[in-house]
Scaffold this active site. Structure first.
Site, PDB file in Angstrom:
ATOM      1  N   ARG A 115     -22.560  -9.345 -23.047  1.00  0.00           N
ATOM      2  CA  ARG A 115     -23.022 -10.693 -23.455  1.00  0.00           C
ATOM      3  C   ARG A 115     -22.975 -10.873 -24.962  1.00  0.00           C
ATOM      4  O   ARG A 115     -23.875 -11.475 -25.562  1.00  0.00           O
ATOM      5  CB  ARG A 115     -24.442 -10.972 -22.933  1.00  0.00           C
ATOM      6  CG  ARG A 115     -24.603 -10.868 -21.454  1.00  0.00           C
ATOM      7  CD  ARG A 115     -23.783 -11.899 -20.674  1.00  0.00           C
ATOM      8  NE  ARG A 115     -23.912 -11.629 -19.258  1.00  0.00           N
ATOM      9  CZ  ARG A 115     -23.061 -10.825 -18.600  1.00  0.00           C
ATOM     10  NH1 ARG A 115     -22.015 -10.281 -19.197  1.00  0.00           N
ATOM     11  NH2 ARG A 115     -23.249 -10.586 -17.322  1.00  0.00           N
ATOM     12  N   SER A 173     -29.680 -17.388 -18.211  1.00  0.00           N
ATOM     13  CA  SER A 173     -30.636 -16.297 -18.432  1.00  0.00           C
ATOM     14  C   SER A 173     -31.257 -16.403 -19.813  1.00  0.00           C
ATOM     15  O   SER A 173     -30.561 -16.599 -20.811  1.00  0.00           O
ATOM     16  CB  SER A 173     -29.934 -14.946 -18.325  1.00  0.00           C
ATOM     17  OG  SER A 173     -29.440 -14.783 -17.024  1.00  0.00           O
ATOM     18  N   GLU A 213     -30.824 -13.788 -24.635  1.00  0.00           N
ATOM     19  CA  GLU A 213     -29.395 -14.000 -24.384  1.00  0.00           C
ATOM     20  C   GLU A 213     -28.994 -15.390 -24.861  1.00  0.00           C
ATOM     21  O   GLU A 213     -27.868 -15.606 -25.328  1.00  0.00           O
ATOM     22  CB  GLU A 213     -29.120 -13.852 -22.875  1.00  0.00           C
ATOM     23  CG  GLU A 213     -27.661 -14.080 -22.504  1.00  0.00           C
ATOM     24  CD  GLU A 213     -27.337 -13.611 -21.084  1.00  0.00           C
ATOM     25  OE1 GLU A 213     -27.882 -12.578 -20.643  1.00  0.00           O
ATOM     26  OE2 GLU A 213     -26.524 -14.283 -20.421  1.00  0.00           O
TER      27      GLU A 213
HETATM   28  C1  FAD Z   1     -27.457 -22.425 -14.076  1.00  0.00           C
HETATM   29  C2  FAD Z   1     -26.805 -21.478 -15.072  1.00  0.00           C
HETATM   30  C3  FAD Z   1     -26.285 -20.274 -14.636  1.00  0.00           C
HETATM   31  C4  FAD Z   1     -25.683 -19.394 -15.541  1.00  0.00           C
HETATM   32  N1  FAD Z   1     -25.189 -18.216 -15.080  1.00  0.00           N
HETATM   33  C5  FAD Z   1     -24.616 -17.357 -15.945  1.00  0.00           C
HETATM   34  C6  FAD Z   1     -24.070 -16.106 -15.481  1.00  0.00           C
HETATM   35  O1  FAD Z   1     -24.095 -15.770 -14.306  1.00  0.00           O
HETATM   36  N2  FAD Z   1     -23.500 -15.280 -16.404  1.00  0.00           N
HETATM   37  C7  FAD Z   1     -23.431 -15.608 -17.723  1.00  0.00           C
HETATM   38  O2  FAD Z   1     -22.887 -14.816 -18.510  1.00  0.00           O
HETATM   39  N3  FAD Z   1     -23.933 -16.778 -18.185  1.00  0.00           N
HETATM   40  C8  FAD Z   1     -24.513 -17.657 -17.337  1.00  0.00           C
HETATM   41  N4  FAD Z   1     -25.020 -18.834 -17.804  1.00  0.00           N
HETATM   42  C9  FAD Z   1     -24.981 -19.119 -19.253  1.00  0.00           C
HETATM   43  C10 FAD Z   1     -23.742 -19.885 -19.724  1.00  0.00           C
HETATM   44  O3  FAD Z   1     -23.204 -20.699 -18.687  1.00  0.00           O
HETATM   45  C11 FAD Z   1     -22.656 -18.960 -20.264  1.00  0.00           C
HETATM   46  O4  FAD Z   1     -23.105 -18.172 -21.328  1.00  0.00           O
HETATM   47  C12 FAD Z   1     -21.425 -19.752 -20.714  1.00  0.00           C
HETATM   48  O5  FAD Z   1     -20.370 -18.871 -20.994  1.00  0.00           O
HETATM   49  C13 FAD Z   1     -21.702 -20.602 -21.957  1.00  0.00           C
HETATM   50  O6  FAD Z   1     -20.592 -21.459 -22.117  1.00  0.00           O
HETATM   51  P1  FAD Z   1     -20.711 -22.880 -22.810  1.00  0.00           P
HETATM   52  O7  FAD Z   1     -19.353 -23.419 -22.907  1.00  0.00           O
HETATM   53  O8  FAD Z   1     -21.708 -23.742 -22.120  1.00  0.00           O
HETATM   54  O9  FAD Z   1     -21.231 -22.467 -24.255  1.00  0.00           O
HETATM   55  P2  FAD Z   1     -22.427 -23.100 -25.063  1.00  0.00           P
HETATM   56  O10 FAD Z   1     -23.716 -22.848 -24.345  1.00  0.00           O
HETATM   57  O11 FAD Z   1     -22.096 -24.496 -25.433  1.00  0.00           O
HETATM   58  O12 FAD Z   1     -22.382 -22.187 -26.360  1.00  0.00           O
HETATM   59  C14 FAD Z   1     -22.737 -20.807 -26.298  1.00  0.00           C
HETATM   60  C15 FAD Z   1     -22.281 -20.145 -27.609  1.00  0.00           C
HETATM   61  O13 FAD Z   1     -20.862 -20.162 -27.656  1.00  0.00           O
HETATM   62  C16 FAD Z   1     -20.392 -20.828 -28.824  1.00  0.00           C
HETATM   63  N5  FAD Z   1     -19.170 -21.555 -28.429  1.00  0.00           N
HETATM   64  C17 FAD Z   1     -18.995 -22.320 -27.327  1.00  0.00           C
HETATM   65  N6  FAD Z   1     -17.726 -22.748 -27.268  1.00  0.00           N
HETATM   66  C18 FAD Z   1     -17.093 -22.258 -28.359  1.00  0.00           C
HETATM   67  C19 FAD Z   1     -15.745 -22.342 -28.865  1.00  0.00           C
HETATM   68  N7  FAD Z   1     -14.798 -23.023 -28.226  1.00  0.00           N
HETATM   69  N8  FAD Z   1     -15.460 -21.699 -30.029  1.00  0.00           N
HETATM   70  C20 FAD Z   1     -16.415 -20.994 -30.678  1.00  0.00           C
HETATM   71  N9  FAD Z   1     -17.683 -20.886 -30.258  1.00  0.00           N
HETATM   72  C21 FAD Z   1     -18.018 -21.498 -29.110  1.00  0.00           C
HETATM   73  C22 FAD Z   1     -21.531 -21.746 -29.237  1.00  0.00           C
HETATM   74  O14 FAD Z   1     -21.530 -22.008 -30.623  1.00  0.00           O
HETATM   75  C23 FAD Z   1     -22.754 -20.904 -28.840  1.00  0.00           C
HETATM   76  O15 FAD Z   1     -23.063 -19.982 -29.862  1.00  0.00           O
HETATM   77  C24 FAD Z   1     -25.622 -19.737 -16.916  1.00  0.00           C
HETATM   78  C25 FAD Z   1     -26.133 -20.966 -17.355  1.00  0.00           C
HETATM   79  C26 FAD Z   1     -26.726 -21.833 -16.454  1.00  0.00           C
HETATM   80  C27 FAD Z   1     -27.274 -23.156 -16.959  1.00  0.00           C
END
Ligand code: FAD
Length: 291
Positions: free
Chosen positions: A160, A209, A280
């Site tokens: 992570r 998480s 996380e």
């Molecule tokens: C219901 C639910 C279930 C989930 N289950 C899991 C799971 O099973 N496993 C897991 O690992 N995570 C899980 N997550 C967390 C989340 O979905 C992941 O961490 C996901 O990868 C985050 O992606 P995002 O595009 O929404 O990033 P964001 O939440 O928008 O951003 C997260 C980080 O990434 C950076 N970022 C995003 N996009 C970019 C880009 N293009 N370039 C540079 N930096 C960037 C942001 O600045 C931030 O620091 C869950 C979340 C929810 C709400």
């Protein structure tokens, strides 16, 4: 490309909290992304890129940066020569759909991760024993100073975690997947989604998480449940009655409510298990957490 001012980030996080971004843009091509980065550099403004905000707490007082959310061709995905090429802003659901239609397997573990390709790289997101480091062949990272393809090793992917820093934009991700019949992919996804539904809150506003799992026989959720924290509430933020490593927005929650609950959960786990839980969830803006 339009650059808007004072855009509320509560509309761009799955938990629905967060104050305004000083500036906000949705670059839809590499050329627009470069323009946006140059615009911020001329003004000495920090840059942060968000995906679907599914692992994000943004400060209630706002974020003094240009916040980017990738759009257009930077949020699309297509299968080509056994590879899946995704824009950094491509939702995982779109990538899974494209992979399945092309008979490419290996992305199924991400079926319940509601983020984007770029967010997956930044977090090295994972589930069911797999993570992004296993499927990313390389990622195209753009900064105000230049751009280039980075391998998983160069991205520094571990549990992570990546070594990426704000200002580095994951614009494209190349996934290396394996040939798999569409019906097999469908069956795997149905099974994983059923497992998810049985154990986690799936129809609530959360940010995934709260804590990383510690090096301990119990996971973070089991520890917080043993602390009696399921259903514990501060303001509008509630520790999920379904799974204690999730915080729900039970109505009108602020980021401050979520942070107070995180600190409280950390303190309880520390006292009961002597474990220092590390969060996380990613933090944006002037936020300080002890763990
Ligand atoms: C219901 C639910 C279930 C989930 N289950 C899991 C799971 O099973 N496993 C897991 O690992 N995570 C899980 N997550 C967390 C989340 O979905 C992941 O961490 C996901 O990868 C985050 O992606 P995002 O595009 O929404 O990033 P964001 O939440 O928008 O951003 C997260 C980080 O990434 C950076 N970022 C995003 N996009 C970019 C880009 N293009 N370039 C540079 N930096 C960037 C942001 O600045 C931030 O620091 C869950 C979340 C929810 C709400």
């Amino acid at each position: 490309m339009k650059i808007d001012e004072h855009v509320p980030l509560s509309s761009h996080t799955t938990v629905g909290t967060g104050g305004p971004a000083l500036a906000f843009a949705r670059p839809a091509s590499l050329a627009e992304l470069e323009q946006a980065l140059a615009w911020a550099a001329e003004r000495g403004l920090a840059v942060a890129t968000i995906g679907l905000g599914s692992n994000l707490l943004a400060a209630d007082e706002g974020v003094a940066a240009l916040v980017l959310r990738l759009d257009g061709e930077l949020a699309a995905a297509e299968a080509r020569d056994g590879l899946l090429l995704a824009g950094g802003g491509a939702p995982n659901a779109v990538c899974l759909h494209r992979a399945r239609a092309a008979g490419l397997g290996g992305f199924e573990f991400a079926c319940a991760i509601p983020g984007t390709a770029g967010g997956g790289v930044w977090m090295n997101a994972g589930a069911y024993g797999s993570d992004w480091s296993e499927i990313v062949a390389r990622a195209f990272v753009v900064t105000a100073e230049g751009s280039g393809w980075l391998t998983p090793q160069e991205l520094g992917l571990s549990y992570r975690h990546s070594e990426l820093r704000h200002g580095q934009v994951v614009a494209l991700v190349e996934y290396r997947l394996a040939a798999r019949p569409e019906r097999e992919i469908k069956a795997i996804v149905a099974d994983l989604q059923a497992q998810r539904k049985a154990t986690q809150p799936t129809n609530k506003r959360t940010f995934g998480s709260v804590f990383k799992n510690p090096d301990h026989e119990l996971g973070a959720g089991a520890m917080l449940e043993a602390c009696g924290l399921k259903g514990h509430r501060i303001g509008g933020a509630l520790i999920s009655p379904r799974h204690a490593n999730f915080i729900e927005n039970a109505g009108g929650a602020t980021t401050a409510d979520c942070l107070a609950l995180i600190e409280e959960a950390r303190r309880c786990a520390g006292e009961r298990f002597g474990v220092d839980l590390r969060h996380e969830v990613e933090l944006l803006g002037p936020i300080v957490l002890t763990g």
